[in-house]
Scaffold this motif. Sequence first.
Motif, PDB file in Angstrom:
ATOM      1  N   LEU A 301      -4.172 117.273 -22.363  1.00 44.24           N
ATOM      2  CA  LEU A 301      -2.810 117.791 -22.266  1.00 44.24           C
ATOM      3  C   LEU A 301      -2.189 117.290 -20.971  1.00 44.24           C
ATOM      4  O   LEU A 301      -2.884 117.109 -19.971  1.00 44.24           O
ATOM      5  N   PRO A 302      -0.884 117.049 -20.970  1.00 46.72           N
ATOM      6  CA  PRO A 302      -0.241 116.666 -19.705  1.00 46.72           C
ATOM      7  C   PRO A 302      -0.207 117.881 -18.775  1.00 46.72           C
ATOM      8  O   PRO A 302      -0.434 119.010 -19.216  1.00 46.72           O
ATOM      9  N   TYR A 391      -3.491 120.635 -13.685  1.00 46.40           N
ATOM     10  CA  TYR A 391      -2.846 120.048 -12.506  1.00 46.40           C
ATOM     11  C   TYR A 391      -3.636 118.859 -11.977  1.00 46.40           C
ATOM     12  O   TYR A 391      -4.820 118.687 -12.272  1.00 46.40           O
ATOM     13  N   THR A 392      -2.928 118.062 -11.198  1.00 47.49           N
ATOM     14  CA  THR A 392      -3.594 117.069 -10.359  1.00 47.49           C
ATOM     15  C   THR A 392      -3.199 117.402  -8.924  1.00 47.49           C
ATOM     16  O   THR A 392      -2.152 118.013  -8.693  1.00 47.49           O
ATOM     17  N   ASP A 393      -4.024 117.005  -7.994  1.00 53.08           N
ATOM     18  CA  ASP A 393      -3.719 117.305  -6.588  1.00 53.08           C
ATOM     19  C   ASP A 393      -2.433 116.614  -6.152  1.00 53.08           C
ATOM     20  O   ASP A 393      -1.664 117.154  -5.357  1.00 53.08           O
ATOM     21  N   ILE A 394      -2.216 115.430  -6.690  1.00 57.55           N
ATOM     22  CA  ILE A 394      -1.001 114.692  -6.317  1.00 57.55           C
ATOM     23  C   ILE A 394       0.240 115.458  -6.748  1.00 57.55           C
ATOM     24  O   ILE A 394       1.176 115.658  -5.977  1.00 57.55           O
ATOM     25  N   GLU A 398       3.188 117.063  -4.430  1.00 60.72           N
ATOM     26  CA  GLU A 398       4.592 116.682  -4.649  1.00 60.72           C
ATOM     27  C   GLU A 398       5.488 117.918  -4.801  1.00 60.72           C
ATOM     28  O   GLU A 398       6.562 118.003  -4.218  1.00 60.72           O
ATOM     29  N   LEU A 399       5.018 118.844  -5.606  1.00 56.10           N
ATOM     30  CA  LEU A 399       5.881 119.985  -5.946  1.00 56.10           C
ATOM     31  C   LEU A 399       5.933 121.040  -4.848  1.00 56.10           C
ATOM     32  O   LEU A 399       6.785 121.922  -4.885  1.00 56.10           O
ATOM     33  N   VAL A 413      -8.475 124.861 -14.221  1.00 57.24           N
ATOM     34  CA  VAL A 413      -7.375 124.467 -15.105  1.00 57.24           C
ATOM     35  C   VAL A 413      -5.998 124.768 -14.518  1.00 57.24           C
ATOM     36  O   VAL A 413      -5.036 124.035 -14.743  1.00 57.24           O
ATOM     37  N   THR A 414      -5.904 125.852 -13.761  1.00 56.52           N
ATOM     38  CA  THR A 414      -4.584 126.343 -13.369  1.00 56.52           C
ATOM     39  C   THR A 414      -4.494 126.526 -11.860  1.00 56.52           C
ATOM     40  O   THR A 414      -5.417 127.067 -11.251  1.00 56.52           O
TER      41      THR A 414
END
Length: 420
Positions: A301-302, A391-394, A398-399, A413-414
């Motif tokens: 999943l994205p 999630y990804t760490d990147i 960013e967010l 996962v979250t």
Amino acid sequence: MKIFKFGGASVNSVERIQQLPGILKHYEGEKKVVVISAMGKTTNALEKITEAFFNNQKDAALQLFEHIKTQHLNTAKYLLITTYNETYEKLEQLFTEIEWALHDKPVREYDYYYDQIVCSGELFSTAIISAYLNEKRIVNQWIDVRDIFRTNDNFREAVIEWDITNKNVQQHIKPVFADCDIVLTQGFIGATDENESTTLGREGSDYTAAVFANMMDAESVIIWKDVEGVMNADPKIFPSAKVISELNYDEVIEMAYYGAQVIHPKTIKPLQNKEIPLFVKCFLDPSLPGTIIHDKNIKHLPSIIVLKNNQALLHLHSKDFSFVGEHEMSRLYHFFAENKITPNLIQTGAVSLVVSTDDKSEKTDQLAGEATALFDVQVEKGLTLLTIRHYTDILLSELTEGKQIVLKQQSPVTVQVLMR
Ligand code: ASP
Ligand code: MG
């Protein structure tokens, strides 16, 4: 047999309602229950009317209601030719019922009046749309769902009485299909055994559609929206948001829990019980594939981003530096339940804990006040809760760039961060 649901945004203008015949013709020959919401922002407007009425501002309430009447009559006038007069009569009857109610003095609880008034939005919209579709030879039978959906009297969050409702569906909905292919009815509303109107909770039309699907053993539910499908973020905030083509029930429940405005969370269970797939499709371009939600295991999943603004953070500190134990926690949860506030994020320490919740203004203040019986309490408002699934760490950095992180919680996962 399929269940269709059209939300408020898909019927918020003459132009949009005019899309319906095309969509329904595409599924000609198939039996359908079509569940429709109130037009556009009608439910919000009816909420304002209820408030005015309840605050004894009868004239203001009636004046606001005039506006809703005009809107619906104008829509009817544009759309209808041969059935305008009879629809006008029907609308007038519905209007009169509300106006009578507004002339009374409030003597019962707010939530009761809310349901008696707010339920009318769905009745107005379906009266007009049913007539319009019949004129367009999309033959349908209008049903008042309050004769079918029996609920308890927990106004504004009414609970469906399953057995009676199911019996009504078998006895009164199934036979309609002997004569025509479409049952057209309202989402979101029901009635008690004393014929008081009830509502199932905001955005509850999705749930109505799912309950019909379960009871009718439908092959699928299609929710028609003004977006291409379920997106991995709100496209208004994240222009690069993408459609997710396939999801499973669990993921959708998680997304709804974290605050994604996808589908009403109660929608999933009735579908899951009978493994009925749910499609989210775009009524502006029905040829797009949309999203399928079903019971499959889905890999890759994205990242899914959910932002929840308007968070209140309660800092609770033990008064005498004793540990925060189960006794304090259980009383605290009791305060949450009483005020109908759900903790979104909790972090406990030895002598303090912090809780983030949706800020429901007076209710939040009430809760904070009650908690002073147990803790020293500080409240901070106006925070934002960011949740990223897969999630990804990147992406996370960013967010959160340029933001102050007040609280963070992370599982494989979250990840969730509360930001200032
Ligand atoms: N009309 C109701 C609301 O706006 C129910 C729905 O749209 O699902 O909450
Ligand atoms: Mg809606």
